[in-house]
Design a protein around this motif. Sequence first.
Motif, PDB file in Angstrom:
ATOM      1  N   SER A   1       0.848  -1.193   0.000  1.00  0.00           N
ATOM      2  CA  SER A   1       0.000   0.000   0.000  1.00  0.00           C
ATOM      3  C   SER A   1       0.884   1.243   0.000  1.00  0.00           C
ATOM      4  CB  SER A   1      -0.912  -0.001   1.232  1.00  0.00           C
ATOM      5  OG  SER A   1      -1.788   1.104   1.199  1.00  0.00           O
ATOM      6  N   GLY A   2       0.864   1.967  -1.105  1.00  0.00           N
ATOM      7  CA  GLY A   2       1.707   3.150  -1.208  1.00  0.00           C
ATOM      8  C   GLY A   2       3.178   2.825  -1.096  1.00  0.00           C
ATOM      9  N   GLY A   3       3.562   1.632  -1.570  1.00  0.00           N
ATOM     10  CA  GLY A   3       4.956   1.224  -1.514  1.00  0.00           C
ATOM     11  C   GLY A   3       5.381   0.621  -0.190  1.00  0.00           C
ATOM     12  N   VAL A   4       4.475   0.543   0.783  1.00  0.00           N
ATOM     13  CA  VAL A   4       4.782   0.001   2.104  1.00  0.00           C
ATOM     14  C   VAL A   4       4.246  -1.427   2.202  1.00  0.00           C
ATOM     15  CG1 VAL A   4       4.411   0.253   4.587  1.00  0.00           C
ATOM     16  CG2 VAL A   4       4.709   2.285   3.155  1.00  0.00           C
ATOM     17  N   ASN A   5       5.088  -2.350   2.673  1.00  0.00           N
ATOM     18  CA  ASN A   5       4.652  -3.737   2.873  1.00  0.00           C
ATOM     19  C   ASN A   5       3.847  -3.846   4.166  1.00  0.00           C
ATOM     20  OD1 ASN A   5       6.100  -4.321   0.597  1.00  0.00           O
ATOM     21  ND2 ASN A   5       7.741  -5.408   1.641  1.00  0.00           N
ATOM     22  N   VAL A   6       2.630  -4.355   4.068  1.00  0.00           N
ATOM     23  CA  VAL A   6       1.761  -4.530   5.233  1.00  0.00           C
ATOM     24  C   VAL A   6       1.404  -6.002   5.338  1.00  0.00           C
ATOM     25  CG1 VAL A   6      -0.445  -3.927   6.308  1.00  0.00           C
ATOM     26  CG2 VAL A   6       0.808  -2.203   4.984  1.00  0.00           C
ATOM     27  N   TYR A   7       1.619  -6.571   6.523  1.00  0.00           N
ATOM     28  CA  TYR A   7       1.303  -7.980   6.754  1.00  0.00           C
ATOM     29  C   TYR A   7      -0.006  -8.071   7.536  1.00  0.00           C
ATOM     30  CZ  TYR A   7       6.047  -8.605   5.152  1.00  0.00           C
ATOM     31  OH  TYR A   7       7.190  -8.586   4.385  1.00  0.00           O
ATOM     32  N   PRO A   8      -1.073  -8.582   6.903  1.00  0.00           N
ATOM     33  CA  PRO A   8      -2.408  -8.511   7.517  1.00  0.00           C
ATOM     34  C   PRO A   8      -2.585  -9.304   8.794  1.00  0.00           C
ATOM     35  CG  PRO A   8      -2.439  -9.794   5.482  1.00  0.00           C
ATOM     36  CD  PRO A   8      -1.105  -9.151   5.549  1.00  0.00           C
ATOM     37  N   GLN A   9      -1.679 -10.241   9.072  1.00  0.00           N
ATOM     38  CA  GLN A   9      -1.847 -11.047  10.282  1.00  0.00           C
ATOM     39  C   GLN A   9      -1.890 -10.189  11.538  1.00  0.00           C
ATOM     40  OE1 GLN A   9       0.810 -14.485  10.637  1.00  0.00           O
ATOM     41  NE2 GLN A   9       0.904 -14.105  12.843  1.00  0.00           N
ATOM     42  N   GLU A  10      -1.124  -9.101  11.563  1.00  0.00           N
ATOM     43  CA  GLU A  10      -1.131  -8.222  12.744  1.00  0.00           C
ATOM     44  C   GLU A  10      -2.518  -7.657  12.997  1.00  0.00           C
ATOM     45  OE1 GLU A  10       2.563  -5.688  13.635  1.00  0.00           O
ATOM     46  OE2 GLU A  10       2.557  -5.829  11.446  1.00  0.00           O
ATOM     47  N   ALA A  11      -3.158  -7.178  11.940  1.00  0.00           N
ATOM     48  CA  ALA A  11      -4.497  -6.602  12.092  1.00  0.00           C
ATOM     49  C   ALA A  11      -5.519  -7.674  12.450  1.00  0.00           C
ATOM     50  CB  ALA A  11      -4.908  -5.879  10.810  1.00  0.00           C
ATOM     51  N   GLU A  12      -5.366  -8.863  11.865  1.00  0.00           N
ATOM     52  CA  GLU A  12      -6.275  -9.966  12.204  1.00  0.00           C
ATOM     53  C   GLU A  12      -6.152 -10.335  13.677  1.00  0.00           C
ATOM     54  OE1 GLU A  12      -6.262 -12.013   7.749  1.00  0.00           O
ATOM     55  OE2 GLU A  12      -5.045 -12.869   9.352  1.00  0.00           O
ATOM     56  N   ASN A  13      -4.914 -10.426  14.160  1.00  0.00           N
ATOM     57  CA  ASN A  13      -4.704 -10.766  15.573  1.00  0.00           C
ATOM     58  C   ASN A  13      -5.329  -9.733  16.488  1.00  0.00           C
ATOM     59  OD1 ASN A  13      -3.251 -12.963  14.687  1.00  0.00           O
ATOM     60  ND2 ASN A  13      -1.256 -12.167  15.274  1.00  0.00           N
TER      61      ASN A  13
END
Length: 506
Positions: free
Chosen positions: A405-417
């Motif tokens: 997103s906007g060149g930034v890597n985001v790992y969705p597991q953090e938000a899921e947790n």
Amino acid sequence: MHPFHHAASDPGRPAIIMAGTGETLSYAGLEARSNQVAHLLRQLGLARGDTIAVMMHNHIDFLPICWGAQRAGLIYVAMSTKLTPDEAGYIIADSGAKAVFASAALAGVAAAAAPDLPDAARLVIGGAAPGFTPLGAALAAQPETRIADESTGRDMLYSSGTTGRPKGVRGPLPEGPIDAPDGLTGLVAMLYQFSPGMMYLSPAPLYHAAPLRYCMAAHKFGGTVVVMERFDPETYLTMVEKYRITHSQLVPTMFVRMLKLPDDARAAHDLSSLKVAIHAAAPCPVDVKHAMIAWWGPVIYEYYSATEGAGFTSITPQEWLAKPGSVGKSILGTIRVLGDDDQLLPPGQTGRIYFHGGGTFSYHNDAEKTASVTGEHGATFGDIGHVDDDGYLFLTDRAAFMIISGGVNVYPQEAENALTLHPEVADVAVFGIPDAEMGEAVHAVVQPRDMASAGPELEAELLVFIRGRLSHVKCPKRIDFMAELPRHDTGKLYKRLLKDQYWAKV
């Protein structure tokens, strides 16, 4: 290290107990039934190296069928009960199965998936079905003695297909006698105290790798396996107390569902017999595991591996409390972390996880797929993470689920947790959706505890909740609601099915 030894030394000991009905099969019964299965397979013309498919709900005949194939030198393919005829047909054709064992409720799917098999090679369990031979009648005509040409068979299980068509994970067919020790039996004895007299509770579908393999491992030690027809949180606690369960294996969604039981329901059960509760298959939020250890005590062990078996990490509850969030140190293969340029990364830096020098495997009929996950650095399960200075592995997410997103890597597991901890959230999936400005936007789909509460007010409450715990770049911009998320019974989320709905609109 085989049930036939326990049938000789302790024939009356229960080998299998069905949790819902109490139906029981002794070790003598398991020996007789698996021998009859082996004779039946020979009568059907199957020889060492041939394949059968098992498409069954949890049933008292499931494990005897697998043991019969094991002692006949066959490859047994345990299939999901959720497959469509097309999906099931692909696996049956790809595996080359020459016989199919199906639950009566799944006979229609199995018949459509295996139209060319003769009726005699299509066996039905738990009822009658056109075009199928009832298993009970077929076995009744077979002797209960051992076949003359026993040899060791093995499973070939198909990956769950969360990111595409499933692939059969194939290892070499074992040589030697059917009771020869294997790697798993040594592993579970060393790590998890598997031993004679153990009581093992299996709450998950037997067609998945870990439940099938660990139930059969318990049988090698002469343990009793209590099989739940389906998972229910309060029933699980009741079974632990009723049968004085010593060992079990679960997935984190089961922990979450038990933790959300009312306090009086949780306190009503004596769980003091539990020595080892193993979990794997899906990420476990740190706060959830802390809560489980506070409730059950230091009996919760974790491992990280996959059906492919190319690597294996393990962590004890004591180690985990010192290293919260870790999945442990490797005991099979050396962990290597690679960057985007395929260069090795030092401790503390995040990249793709590989296991070098671990177990070998190949994807059945797919050399290209095998080559895509193996190479000079070993094999990968497709996960992202890092290793700390002490050699402990921490997973971030699956590479396929990473959001840019906007060149930034985001790992969705953090938000899921984080969202899992909200009391109104029963399940959650976070993934990237198309965004004209940012490329991808972080998005969440929540399964609420009560679908009647779904709407703008709950969405606003959840957004405030997660923004108080994570930086805004990691938080979803919007939240949709769904009555039930497409989750595999083993805990794995079919996130691809959700993502496709949003990307198809582009």
